[in-house]
Structures are given as C-alpha cells and as structure tokens.
Design an enzyme around this catalytic site. Structure first.
Site, short mmCIF file in Angstrom:
data_model
loop_
_atom_site.label_atom_id
_atom_site.label_comp_id
_atom_site.label_asym_id
_atom_site.label_seq_id
_atom_site.Cartn_x
_atom_site.Cartn_y
_atom_site.Cartn_z
N THR A 138 -6.70 -20.74 41.29
CA THR A 138 -5.90 -21.19 40.14
C THR A 138 -5.08 -22.47 40.42
O THR A 138 -5.30 -23.50 39.79
CB THR A 138 -4.95 -20.06 39.71
OG1 THR A 138 -4.21 -19.62 40.85
CG2 THR A 138 -5.73 -18.88 39.14
N LYS A 271 0.99 -16.12 53.31
CA LYS A 271 -0.01 -15.07 53.52
C LYS A 271 -0.19 -14.84 55.03
O LYS A 271 0.66 -14.24 55.67
CB LYS A 271 -1.34 -15.46 52.87
CG LYS A 271 -1.35 -15.26 51.35
CD LYS A 271 -0.72 -16.37 50.60
CE LYS A 271 -1.03 -16.36 49.12
NZ LYS A 271 -0.32 -17.46 48.42
N ARG A 395 -7.05 -10.72 37.54
CA ARG A 395 -7.85 -11.83 38.06
C ARG A 395 -9.14 -11.86 37.25
O ARG A 395 -10.20 -11.47 37.72
CB ARG A 395 -8.14 -11.65 39.56
CG ARG A 395 -7.00 -12.07 40.48
CD ARG A 395 -6.68 -13.50 40.28
NE ARG A 395 -5.62 -14.06 41.11
CZ ARG A 395 -4.71 -14.92 40.63
NH1 ARG A 395 -4.67 -15.22 39.36
NH2 ARG A 395 -3.83 -15.48 41.42
N PHE A 462 -1.73 -17.23 33.16
CA PHE A 462 -1.64 -15.82 33.57
C PHE A 462 -0.24 -15.44 34.07
O PHE A 462 0.16 -14.29 33.99
CB PHE A 462 -2.68 -15.50 34.66
CG PHE A 462 -2.52 -16.30 35.92
CD1 PHE A 462 -3.06 -17.57 36.01
CD2 PHE A 462 -1.80 -15.81 36.99
CE1 PHE A 462 -2.89 -18.33 37.17
CE2 PHE A 462 -1.62 -16.56 38.15
CZ PHE A 462 -2.17 -17.83 38.22
C1 LIG Z 1 -6.31 -18.97 48.32
C2 LIG Z 1 -4.98 -19.52 47.93
N1 LIG Z 1 -4.78 -20.83 47.99
C3 LIG Z 1 -3.60 -21.38 47.64
C4 LIG Z 1 -2.55 -20.61 47.17
C5 LIG Z 1 -1.28 -21.27 46.71
O1 LIG Z 1 -0.24 -21.04 47.58
P1 LIG Z 1 1.29 -20.84 47.14
O2 LIG Z 1 1.37 -19.62 46.29
O3 LIG Z 1 2.01 -20.71 48.44
O4 LIG Z 1 1.70 -22.07 46.41
C6 LIG Z 1 -2.73 -19.22 47.10
C7 LIG Z 1 -1.64 -18.36 46.60
O5 LIG Z 1 -1.80 -17.30 46.09
C8 LIG Z 1 -3.98 -18.68 47.48
O6 LIG Z 1 -4.20 -17.34 47.42
#
Ligand SMILES: Cc1ncc(COP(=O)(O)O)c(C=O)c1O
Length: 470
Positions: A138, A271, A395, A462
C-alpha cells in the site's frame, strides 16, 4: 494411574515442543469489554478496525508493526540515548549494525518505513517510468505513484492463488519482468521493487535462487534492484528451511547473502528490527547516497537522526542484533504456524502455505455468498472483533484502492483478513482464544450480510474509511 489423554502441542504433531527463547519480566493487563460494548465501539468506528480505540481491544492482531515487545537490553539501551542534534553516538552504532547485518555501504535513518519509501521514490523515479515489483504494498506503491511512476506486478501467478502450495510464492516471474523491459525499454524502468516475505501475498518468501537470477537479468539491462527489507529476516528463515544448500547456514548468513544481490533497501524497522518506531534507507551508490542524505534533511530530520531520538536509534541497533538470532526467528514463525495449523485442522479457509508474520483468512471462501463489493474481508474483521474483541485487518478490495486512471475499485484476486502476530507479545493460550473465535465466526458465517463504504478518504483509504452494515 489412568493414562493421560491430554497431549502437548509437540506430541500432537509428532515432535518435541518448542518454547520461546525468553521469559516475561513485565506484563501489561488486558481488558475484555462486553459484547454490547463491542457492538457500540464497532459502530462508532464505522466497522473499520483501524478506527477502534486500543483500550476496547482484547487481543490486538491488527499489525506486527511497532507492536513488538522490546528486550531488557533494548530498554537499558534507551537510557544511553545521546540526544545531540548532530552526530549522536547511537547513530554510529546503528549505522554499523546495519552495515554488518545487511551489508550495505551507506545508511540514512528515517522515522519509519514510508519515510524511506518516499525518499527513494523521489530520487529514483522519473515521471512516466514503470516500477515492476513482486506484488504491491500500500504505502510503497502510493509513494511510487506520487513520484510519477506506475507500479507493475511481476510476481509469479501462484502468489495470487490462496491455495497454491508453492514454497516461494514471493518469487519474481522473470519472463513477466523481461517482457515489460522489452516492451517499454530500459529507460522507462525506474528499478525493480523487490520485497522479502511479500506482505500482501500472505507473508510469502522469495528464494535465493530467484533473487540471484533476478540480479543476472537486471545486470543484462543495467537495472537496479531495491529491496523492501521489512521482513527479510523471516524470508531468511524460509530459505533456511526450504531451499537446498541453506539448511546449515545461519539466518545472519542467509540475510546478508540475499541483500548482496540488491543495490539498496528500505526498511520499516517496526517489524523485523523489534522497535516501536523507526526505519532506514540503505544504499551502495555513493552519488545517490549524497542526494538522499541531502533530501532526508528536508522531510525527516538531519541525516544522523532522521526523525528519531537517539534512544530510538540505540534500541534499533540492539533490536537488529536480536532479530537475527536463529532461536528468535524460529519461535516467531512457529507461533504463527501454530495458529495456522489449528485453523487448517478445522477446515477454515486461509492462505497456504502459512507465511512469516500472519495468518491471512481467505474471506472469499469464508463468505462465499458475499460479492467483493460487499467488502467480505472487512466484514470478517468486524465480525471477529464483535465475537471476541480480537482485532484484525482487511487486506482486500479496500486496501487495494482505486485505479488512478479509471477511478474504479481495483478488485484484487486475494480478499484477505490478516491476523498479524506481534513479536514476543502473546502466548500460545492467546493463539487458542483467537482460533476459537475464528471458528465461532466461521460457524455463523451465513448470517453475515457484508458492508457498504460510506466514507472514502483519497489516500490509503483502508486506514480511515467508514462502513455501515448491510
Ligand atoms: C512490506 C512493508 N513495507 C513497508 C511498510 C511501511 O512501513 P511503515 O509502516 O513503517 O511506514 C510496511 C508497513 O506495514 C510493510 O509491511
């Protein structure tokens, strides 16, 4: 004495049980409000789990982003925060941790992942260029679009099929990629946007063989590869478990090898890196680094803090070291798998194979009577909350958004409800409670009528959309 009929989970599965490689030192009480109160909270939140108050949630599986429990070492590290505006010693520790662990040359801290996505998109995408990638994410896609690019999905077809058991459903389809390069011309390709354990596909990994072949193909056309390293540690675990030749390699070795086939990476440290806030961008090219280091000052903060405090940088540096311990990664993925095995055993439809960070319930098959424009995945998230106070996330069609050209919904093939497991937070007993709630909602599935969207924000709808029950 009568023979026991109770079995441990390990015994049920014909193996020895595993346990988390930590013990709990501090607890945060949980509160379960009544069903009537949950009904009221849900209506007030417009049936969107993002709009619920956390104090009204019992078990929070909305996301694994920034929800991890930090270790005693990380908390101790927070006391060593050097809050100087420039040149904080915590930055240099973080820089070294990323260089040593991921292998990239230059590091820029950002407040979270999307801060890094913004910078790389602004610098590397020219208006009218295409960004091929292994399924969209997203915020990543939105930043690519805002920079004038168009995302093109080049993931293997198996990834769009919730039931396909391919062990590396995150792989790039090299012929799809080469076709677009040939059709549009090399100048029209900004870079390849590669993600480890592809979130929107159900946390599905990319194999080492695939990234190696991708490197060879991209070298042929002089195209760069940038990696979304957000959950690459979990990707490394799947390579260790499933790919020939990696069984005896450590997570740390596999991670570093994988990154070596890419030109740089962006990271949501919330994460894998086990912190509540933080992100970074890493790049090998010296000139690009100088440009990015200049741009970060405009949007995030000076290049040695990037929108974070010194204590955040310290916690991240320590979190990186903890995140690549084999025992940690194993218990993390096995906990997710435990929940997945229960649901599978009971015939509840979910994405197969179980991915690294979450169980993705297959809302299409869950609610066969609901068409996609009735938001089945959002409906399922709402029903779960109502049943037990468990919070999950949509999702599916709401997350996919609208086509910028036609203005119509994007109708993704995967219509999923994500039960995302925070790292080091919940126990096996919590997973049992969640599984029983999913089962109860499944048994009652025919009574669900779906939702109607009544408020739709322009960006990343969302997060803030509101619904009414049909
Ligand atoms: C695969 C992935 N890339 C990038 C992001 C974006 O990171 P942030 O939420 O720290 O801005 C997320 C966050 O959910 C993610 O799951």
């Amino acid at each position: 004495m009568a023979r026991s009929i109770l079995h441990t989970m390990g015994q049920q599965l014909g193996r020895r049980s595993w346990a988390e490689p930590w013990k709990i030192k501090m607890v945060e009480p949980l509160r379960l409000i009544s069903r009537d109160e949950r009904q009221k909270a849900l209506v007030e939140a417009g049936y969107n789990t993002f709009l619920l108050r956390s104090e009204d949630v019992y078990i929070d599986l909305l996301t694994d982003s920034g929800t991890s429990a930090m270790s005693d070492r990380q908390w101790a590290g927070m006391m060593l925060g050097d809050e100087a505006y420039a040149g904080s010693r915590n930055f240099y520790k973080l820089e070294k941790a990323i260089q040593d662990t991921y292998g990239y040359k230059h590091i820029i801290p950002t407040h979270q992942g999307r801060g890094a996505e913004h910078l790389i998109s602004q610098v590397e995408i020219k208006k009218g260029q295409f960004v091929p990638g292994n399924m969209y994410f997203t915020t990543t896609r939105l930043h690519q679009e805002l920079a004038g690019g168009t995302f093109v999905d080049v993931i293997i077809d198996e990834a769009h099929d919730a039931q396909n058991e391919h062990p590396f459903k995150g792989n790039v389809d090299l012929s799809k990629l080469e076709n677009i390069i040939k059709k549009e011309g090399t100048d029209k390709i900004a870079y390849v946007s590669l993600a480890g354990t592809v979130n929107m596909a159900g946390g599905q990994p990319v194999s080492m063989e695939n990234v190696k072949a991708l490197r060879t193909l991209c070298d042929k056309y002089a195209i760069k590869i940038y990696l979304d390293a957000t959950r690459m540690v979990e990707n490394a675990f799947f390579i260790q478990e499933r790919e020939l030749g990696y069984k005896d390699k450590t997570i740390a070795q596999i991670l570093k090898e994988f990154c070596s086939y890419t030109d740089g990476a962006w990271m949501s440290a919330k994460k894998d890196n086990l912190v509540n806030i933080g992100g970074w961008l890493a790049i090998n090219d010296e000139d690009l680094f100088q440009e990015l280091r200049n741009l970060v000052v405009v949007y995030e903060g000076l290049h040695t803090y990037g929108g974070l405090s010194g204590r955040d940088l310290e916690a991240m540096a320590i979190g990186i070291a903890e995140s690549i311990e084999d025992g940690h990664v194993r218990s993390r993925v096995e906990q997710v798998r435990y929940l997945g095995q229960l649901l599978e055993e009971w015939g509840i439809p979910a994405v197969r194979p179980v991915g690294g960070h979450a169980i993705f319930l297959d809302a299409r098959r869950f609610y066969e009577h609901l068409s996609q424009d009735k938001f089945p995945a959002q409906t399922l998230a709402a029903e779960l909350y109502l049943d037990s106070g468990v919070r999950s996330m949509e999702r599916g069609i709401a997350s996919a958004g609208r086509d910028p050209k036609t203005g119509d919904h994007k109708y993704p093939r995967l219509e999923l409800t994500r039960l995302t497991i925070p790292r080091r937070v919940y126990t096996q007993a919590h997973m049992d409670v969640v599984a029983e709630s999913v089962n109860a909602v499944y048994e009652n599935r025919n009574n669900s009528r779906g939702l109607k969207m009544v408020f739709e924000p322009k960006y990343l709808r969302f997060f803030q959309a509101r619904y009414e029950s049909l």
